[in-house]
Design an enzyme around this catalytic site. Sequence first.
Site, PDB file in Angstrom:
ATOM      1  N   GLU A   1      -0.922  18.129  47.175  1.00  0.00           N
ATOM      2  CA  GLU A   1      -0.298  18.482  45.891  1.00  0.00           C
ATOM      3  C   GLU A   1       0.594  19.717  46.029  1.00  0.00           C
ATOM      4  O   GLU A   1       0.329  20.774  45.436  1.00  0.00           O
ATOM      5  CB  GLU A   1      -1.367  18.696  44.825  1.00  0.00           C
TER       6      GLU A   1
ATOM      7  N   CYS B   1       7.938  36.994  47.213  1.00  0.00           N
ATOM      8  CA  CYS B   1       7.798  38.096  48.175  1.00  0.00           C
ATOM      9  C   CYS B   1       9.126  38.353  48.892  1.00  0.00           C
ATOM     10  O   CYS B   1      10.088  37.598  48.748  1.00  0.00           O
ATOM     11  CB  CYS B   1       6.680  37.785  49.168  1.00  0.00           C
TER      12      CYS B   1
ATOM     13  N   GLU C   1      -5.334   9.858  43.891  1.00  0.00           N
ATOM     14  CA  GLU C   1      -6.475  10.505  43.234  1.00  0.00           C
ATOM     15  C   GLU C   1      -6.466  10.188  41.752  1.00  0.00           C
ATOM     16  O   GLU C   1      -5.407  10.196  41.111  1.00  0.00           O
ATOM     17  CB  GLU C   1      -6.401  12.031  43.347  1.00  0.00           C
TER      18      GLU C   1
HETATM   19  C1  GLA Z   1      -6.387  17.749  42.564  1.00  0.00           C
HETATM   20  C2  GLA Z   1      -6.661  18.054  44.022  1.00  0.00           C
HETATM   21  C3  GLA Z   1      -8.056  17.759  44.435  1.00  0.00           C
HETATM   22  C4  GLA Z   1      -9.041  18.164  43.374  1.00  0.00           C
HETATM   23  C5  GLA Z   1      -8.686  17.485  42.087  1.00  0.00           C
HETATM   24  C6  GLA Z   1      -9.633  17.760  40.965  1.00  0.00           C
HETATM   25  O1  GLA Z   1      -5.923  16.507  42.359  1.00  0.00           O
HETATM   26  O2  GLA Z   1      -5.780  17.393  44.873  1.00  0.00           O
HETATM   27  O3  GLA Z   1      -8.304  18.446  45.636  1.00  0.00           O
HETATM   28  O4  GLA Z   1      -8.979  19.540  43.214  1.00  0.00           O
HETATM   29  O5  GLA Z   1      -7.428  17.944  41.677  1.00  0.00           O
HETATM   30  O6  GLA Z   1      -9.249  17.086  39.815  1.00  0.00           O
END
Ligand code: GLA
Length: 694
Positions: free
Chosen positions: A170, A180, A326
């Site tokens: 992400e 910086c 995800e």
């Molecule tokens: C993000 C991150 C994960 C986790 C989820 C939790 O998508 O990529 O590592 O932290 O959020 O919702």
Amino acid sequence: MSAAADPPGGGPRPAASRAGRFWDRLGHLGYGADYNPEQWPPGVWREDMKLMREAGVNMVSVAIFGWAQLEPRPGHYEFGWLDEVLGLLHENGISACLATATASPPPWLARLYPQTLPETADGTRLMPGSRQHFCPSSPEYRAAAAALVERLARRYSAHPALAVWHVGNEFGCHVPACYCDRSAADFRRWLRDRYGDLDTLNERWSTAFWSQRYGEWEEIGVPRRMPAFANPAQQLDFARFCSDALLACFTAEREILRSITPGIPVTTNFLSLWKPVDFFAWAPHQDVIAHDSYPDPLDPATVSDAAFNYDLMRSLGGGRPWILMEQAPSAVNWRGHNAPKPPGVMRLWSYQALARGADAIMFFQWRASAGGAEKFHSALLPHGGTATRTWREASALGRELRKLGELRGTRVRADVAIMLDWPSWWALEQDSHPSQALLLTDQLRAHYKPLWEASIAADVVHPESSLAGYRLVVVPNLYLVTVQAVTGLHDYVSGGGHLLMSFFSGIVDENDRVRLGGYPAPFTDLLGLRIGEFWPLAPGVRAGAEFHDGQDRFTASFWADAIELAGAEPVASYRDGELSGVPALTRHRFGDGLAWYLGTRPGEAAMRRIVLAAARAAGAGPPVPGLPPGVEAVRRAGPRGSYLLLLNHSGDQADIGLPVPMADLLGAPGPRARILLPARGVAVLREPSHPKEP
Ligand code: GLA
């Protein structure tokens, strides 16, 4: 129908064939999760394998936050645990989406090189102890990341479990920008590459204003906190630079991976519509698009927002299948108030991603952490283990998806395109504008939701992409326009296309300099109007307006353009207030096409009427007529079959008559002409005959 299709005549792109081999290797729709075995003793891993098989898992993302375990001391690598995990995965027929582990540097990096830590605009240094604590322009971070990635790639290049690389995590999520001194120096290098000499930069940045003219490159900084408004062109270029600096981290890792494992696709997980990262600039660097989606069960707009993101992901990949990398099996932990997904919702929302082009449905995460900041985040395997609703629903879904292998590779065909551009978004939401409350996400939602409610499929397109083949192009608030985008829209409409554009579009160029000649200068001929003044309405003030066919009144709020007609016909006008009698919505024939212009923000019902009127005039409609409210329908089609996915988001049973009998792949055998879909129910129907593949 894709903006970024493979180049004509050149055969498939290497990226497409790498991705193709990956999808073939999965053999089914993908199903799985982030897997963090480093949080558990090895004894647990064996149970994990057994349960993964039971749940139909065929791919997991491993080692995303594994750097500190892979390289516990600088230059000292410990791969034994990952060897064992990858071996177990392979033995159990599970593919690895192997992370490069660079999203969270180990504490030793910050101890040895404190300058790798990022800084905020007011000079606060962000400390280790959480994650993503790196400055993208730090040479020490980049060198340490590159060394790790090279080791990983060499070690696992021939590993039979390795299916796809997952770079970082992400990008830009927690630290979208670093202010910086290193970043400032990198920004100056970036500016030199972009403008070549200072005279050009001074002109493009309008530095004749407020005595800002630069005499030396060293005088230019990043837009830290300043006494008043920072130079808008500087802010805009800094946003471009920040996205590029993160992209440079991604491509540096990707180049290493590509040189060692040329046949393995490389991706990273895109957030939902994330302002700091220009997904259109990033997408061509991905072999397959991957997305993290966290709709909020408490937000009524969440389902249409998710649909928009899925359409965006599909469009970024030129229509090719993408990975839902995800989603939460149930609740997240990071909102103020974290509600679980009620029974059936996880399944329903998973099918929504599938309907909109995902060929892999994955989660964060496999097993709920016992400690750490995410211990109250849901997982396929909760703290309560297999005796839980979440596990029952998740394992049932994994098994169910096995029935749907024939959908793999089929595509969504959209008649409507909705236009989005990151630099325009950055510029639109800058300070010192007619209103500070104009947010692109609100406007995108207002334009997209009526299409989603009516099950009219839409792609999300970049302003400079080909618009050929779309019946309707919707352009919400495209404040910044390039000459190429202007030409593309003119050609599209004059050639017979339909356009719906809304206010504060076509106002500035790439450097946030006004396009002179009367607003919106590049589009006055196309739209058949001029705007005398922007007229933001005070909070709470509503202007009455009326459609000219006498059918409907509505209230407009937030913004009104003082439209002066120059060829366009008024479709709706204000009936009270300062702008009484002034058009709020217009329509203009241009060449063989039609251009609508909306100068305000109408209420939801009027917005629905406007968007659907434009869609109807353009000939864009849903895949099946007469759908009950709350039912989403999407068609996926390919050379071997066409499928209609029906999703019931309403709280009631839906009775859906089909134009022809179809087989429900999730239901009883035999074709059916009528489907009774329970609340939160899903049907995947095989159509007897189908339109040609897009
Ligand atoms: C993000 C991150 C994960 C986790 C989820 C939790 O998508 O990529 O590592 O932290 O959020 O919702």
